[in-house]
Design a protein around this motif. Structure first.
Motif, PDB file in Angstrom:
ATOM      1  N   LYS A   1       0.803  -1.215   0.000  1.00 11.87           N
ATOM      2  CA  LYS A   1       0.000   0.000   0.000  1.00 11.87           C
ATOM      3  C   LYS A   1       0.843   1.274   0.000  1.00 11.87           C
ATOM      4  CE  LYS A   1      -3.237  -0.238   3.164  1.00 11.87           C
ATOM      5  NZ  LYS A   1      -3.868  -0.562   4.477  1.00 11.87           N
TER       6      LYS A   1
ATOM      7  N   TYR B   1      11.163  13.776   0.721  1.00 16.69           N
ATOM      8  CA  TYR B   1      11.046  13.200   2.055  1.00 16.69           C
ATOM      9  C   TYR B   1      12.403  13.071   2.766  1.00 16.69           C
ATOM     10  CZ  TYR B   1       6.383  12.149   0.418  1.00 16.69           C
ATOM     11  OH  TYR B   1       5.106  12.271  -0.074  1.00 16.69           O
TER      12      TYR B   1
ATOM     13  N   GLU C   1       8.259  13.694   9.972  1.00 15.93           N
ATOM     14  CA  GLU C   1       6.867  14.134   9.870  1.00 15.93           C
ATOM     15  C   GLU C   1       6.321  13.906   8.466  1.00 15.93           C
ATOM     16  OE1 GLU C   1       4.922  14.900  12.328  1.00 15.93           O
ATOM     17  OE2 GLU C   1       6.618  14.489  13.649  1.00 15.93           O
ATOM     18  N   GLU C   2       7.130  14.157   7.444  1.00 13.83           N
ATOM     19  CA  GLU C   2       6.658  13.965   6.073  1.00 13.83           C
ATOM     20  C   GLU C   2       6.448  12.478   5.767  1.00 13.83           C
ATOM     21  OE1 GLU C   2       5.627  16.179   4.162  1.00 13.83           O
ATOM     22  OE2 GLU C   2       6.396  18.013   5.079  1.00 13.83           O
TER      23      GLU C   2
ATOM     24  N   ARG D   1       5.744  10.113   7.998  1.00 17.74           N
ATOM     25  CA  ARG D   1       4.540   9.702   8.738  1.00 17.74           C
ATOM     26  C   ARG D   1       3.278  10.122   7.989  1.00 17.74           C
ATOM     27  NH1 ARG D   1       7.335  12.128  13.603  1.00 17.74           N
ATOM     28  NH2 ARG D   1       8.308  10.389  14.733  1.00 17.74           N
ATOM     29  N   ALA D   2       3.263  11.361   7.492  1.00 13.71           N
ATOM     30  CA  ALA D   2       2.082  11.858   6.780  1.00 13.71           C
ATOM     31  C   ALA D   2       1.836  11.036   5.519  1.00 13.71           C
ATOM     32  CB  ALA D   2       2.269  13.337   6.440  1.00 13.71           C
ATOM     33  N   LEU D   3       2.902  10.696   4.787  1.00 12.92           N
ATOM     34  CA  LEU D   3       2.744   9.883   3.578  1.00 12.92           C
ATOM     35  C   LEU D   3       2.109   8.540   3.903  1.00 12.92           C
ATOM     36  CD1 LEU D   3       3.392   9.301   0.540  1.00 12.92           C
ATOM     37  CD2 LEU D   3       5.568   8.345   1.351  1.00 12.92           C
TER      38      LEU D   3
ATOM     39  N   ARG E   1       0.393   7.607   6.679  1.00 14.27           N
ATOM     40  CA  ARG E   1      -0.957   7.739   7.236  1.00 14.27           C
ATOM     41  C   ARG E   1      -1.965   8.079   6.155  1.00 14.27           C
ATOM     42  NH1 ARG E   1      -2.046  10.989  12.604  1.00 14.27           N
ATOM     43  NH2 ARG E   1      -4.052  10.041  12.083  1.00 14.27           N
ATOM     44  N   ASN E   2      -1.611   8.999   5.271  1.00 13.50           N
ATOM     45  CA  ASN E   2      -2.540   9.399   4.208  1.00 13.50           C
ATOM     46  C   ASN E   2      -2.797   8.264   3.221  1.00 13.50           C
ATOM     47  OD1 ASN E   2      -2.711  11.955   5.319  1.00 13.50           O
ATOM     48  ND2 ASN E   2      -1.150  12.833   3.971  1.00 13.50           N
ATOM     49  N   SER E   3      -1.899   7.290   3.202  1.00 12.82           N
ATOM     50  CA  SER E   3      -2.074   6.122   2.324  1.00 12.82           C
ATOM     51  C   SER E   3      -2.658   4.932   3.081  1.00 12.82           C
ATOM     52  CB  SER E   3      -0.719   5.736   1.706  1.00 12.82           C
ATOM     53  OG  SER E   3      -0.143   6.818   1.018  1.00 12.82           O
ATOM     54  N   SER E   4      -3.082   5.171   4.314  1.00 11.13           N
ATOM     55  CA  SER E   4      -3.664   4.115   5.166  1.00 11.13           C
ATOM     56  C   SER E   4      -2.716   2.946   5.354  1.00 11.13           C
ATOM     57  CB  SER E   4      -5.001   3.628   4.578  1.00 11.13           C
ATOM     58  OG  SER E   4      -5.924   4.690   4.478  1.00 11.13           O
TER      59      SER E   4
END
Length: 405
Positions: A81, A93, A120-121, A123-125, A127-130
């Motif tokens: 994923k 990143y 942080e970047e 983690r955001a990538l 999380r936003n991709s589940s």
């Protein structure tokens, strides 16, 4: 003296601003940021010019470093994923990178690159991709590789030949969330424990050698050989058990077959790497951050003085599962905190234990957080005498691993 008077007076509720200053001041947790650093990525590229070879090598290094970071943080079932980042996107990143062992010619470029990713970047990538991922790094794990040649001779730990110990020394990297320690086999190691005592789970010997290497747990991994590795017909039956403070894990068993044309040394190194991969995968699965499951508990922290409070504050800083910490009261003898965290108390207990903080329920059903040395009466690793004497474990032992070829 001023600090002493101030600390003695802090027995009433604290203002929110002062709470934040007391709890969060100080240096960031180096170990946590280190999780997003990928070291010694080898690159080797050839092109028409040295400059073109260097650029191609650096681009390839970015890609490879990101792959290694994903493998470190993300369980295997989730890795499909993760978005595929093409050339030029990975750089977004990366905070910075450094070069070591640089060698170049007119058309070739070789180096070892170290990449520091923006936590942080990344983690955001994810999380936003589940994508589920873990950040909790365990204490070092000391591996005791015991070798049974299968010919009726006594199992070997320090005596040569022990290709199983050599395989561990040459095979797995130690940059996962479970850092590995492989013993040197020097005189102090020989004095601490032998093969049979390791297989028997001898508490004194395991504690002694764990403390010598600064390990939080010991993995006794026995390899039993059948067939002949010199002619390519070898098989290894691996039986492993993990020992750590207050508990011993379930026995896991895996079987491996030598690949065609693989040398004996390559075979043992490959198997050690696969066993390590299982260790890393189990740890990631047990510590995936559960962003959809947030809760809060009140925790009491017994203190012997200001130094204890400063130590608790330092150790709790940077734990990925903890979202927020508020301090209700702080006195010379005790602090009362409210901890908001991801997941459940079992996962929080495991994460805190990696920083030598012990979370438990008191007799009055309130949570208590204690510095590990004070809680156990020792700062070292204590191996349980027997299953019946174990402290209730903060986690279930990993399931028995399936056979692997």
């Amino acid at each position: 003296m001023r600090f002493r008077r101030l600390f003695g007076a802090l027995a009433t509720p604290l203002l929110p601003g002062l709470v934040s200053a007391l709890l969060l001041a100080g240096e960031p947790a180096a170990a946590q940021s280190d999780i997003f650093t990928v070291r010694a990525v080898p690159v080797d590229k050839t092109a028409e010019t040295a400059a073109a070879a260097r650029q191609a090598a650096i681009t390839a290094g970015h890609q490879r470093a990101f792959e290694l970071l994903v493998d470190r943080l993300v369980p295997a079932a989730q890795q499909g994923k993760v978005p595929v980042l093409g050339p030029g996107l990975v750089e977004f990143y990366v905070r910075d990178f450094s070069v070591n062992n640089e060698r170049t010619s007119a058309v070739r470029y070789l180096a070892d690159l170290t990449f520091r990713f923006n936590a942080e970047e990344v983690r955001a990538l994810l999380r936003n991709s589940s994508v589920g991922f873990a950040e909790t790094r365990s204490k070092p794990l000391l591996v005791l590789p015991v070798y049974d040649h299968g010919d009726g001779s006594a199992p070997r730990l320090w005596l040569e030949p022990n290709p199983w110990r050599t395989g561990w020394s040459q095979g797995p990297s130690s940059d996962g969330l479970v850092p590995l320690r492989i013993p040197l086999g020097d005189l102090s190691d020989v004095a601490a424990i032998d093969a049979q005592r390791a297989l028997d789970g001898d508490p004194a010997g395991l504690s002694a050698i764990a403390n010598a290497y600064g390990a939080g747990a010991v993995l006794v991994s026995k390899a039993t050989l059948t067939g002949d590795p010199e002619v390519g017909s070898a098989q290894l039956a691996i039986t492993s058990r993990r020992y750590e403070v207050g508990r011993q894990g379930a026995i896991t068993r895996e079987n491996f077959t030598q690949l065609p044309n693989a040398s004996p040394s390559a075979f043992f190194a490959r198997v050690a790497g696969l066993v390590n991969a299982t260790l890393q995968e189990n740890w990631k699965q047990q510590n995936v951050l559960q962003f959809g499951n947030s809760r809060s508990i009140v925790v009491f922290v017994p203190l012997g003085g200001l130094s204890d409070w400063l130590e608790v504050r330092k150790r709790i800083d940077g734990i990925a599962a903890i979202q927020n910490v508020g301090v209700t009261t702080l006195s010379r003898g005790q602090a009362e905190m409210q901890i908001s965290f991801l997941g459940d108390e079992q996962r929080l207990t495991r994460a805190l234990a990696q920083r030598d903080l012990f979370l438990s329920l008191r007799d009055d059903s309130n949570w208590e957080l204690t510095l590990e040395g004070a809680a156990r009466g020792t700062g070292g690793t204590a191996i349980p005498q027997a299953p019946g004497s174990q402290v209730p474990p903060p986690q279930a032992p990993p399931p028995e691993a399936p056979a692997a070829q």
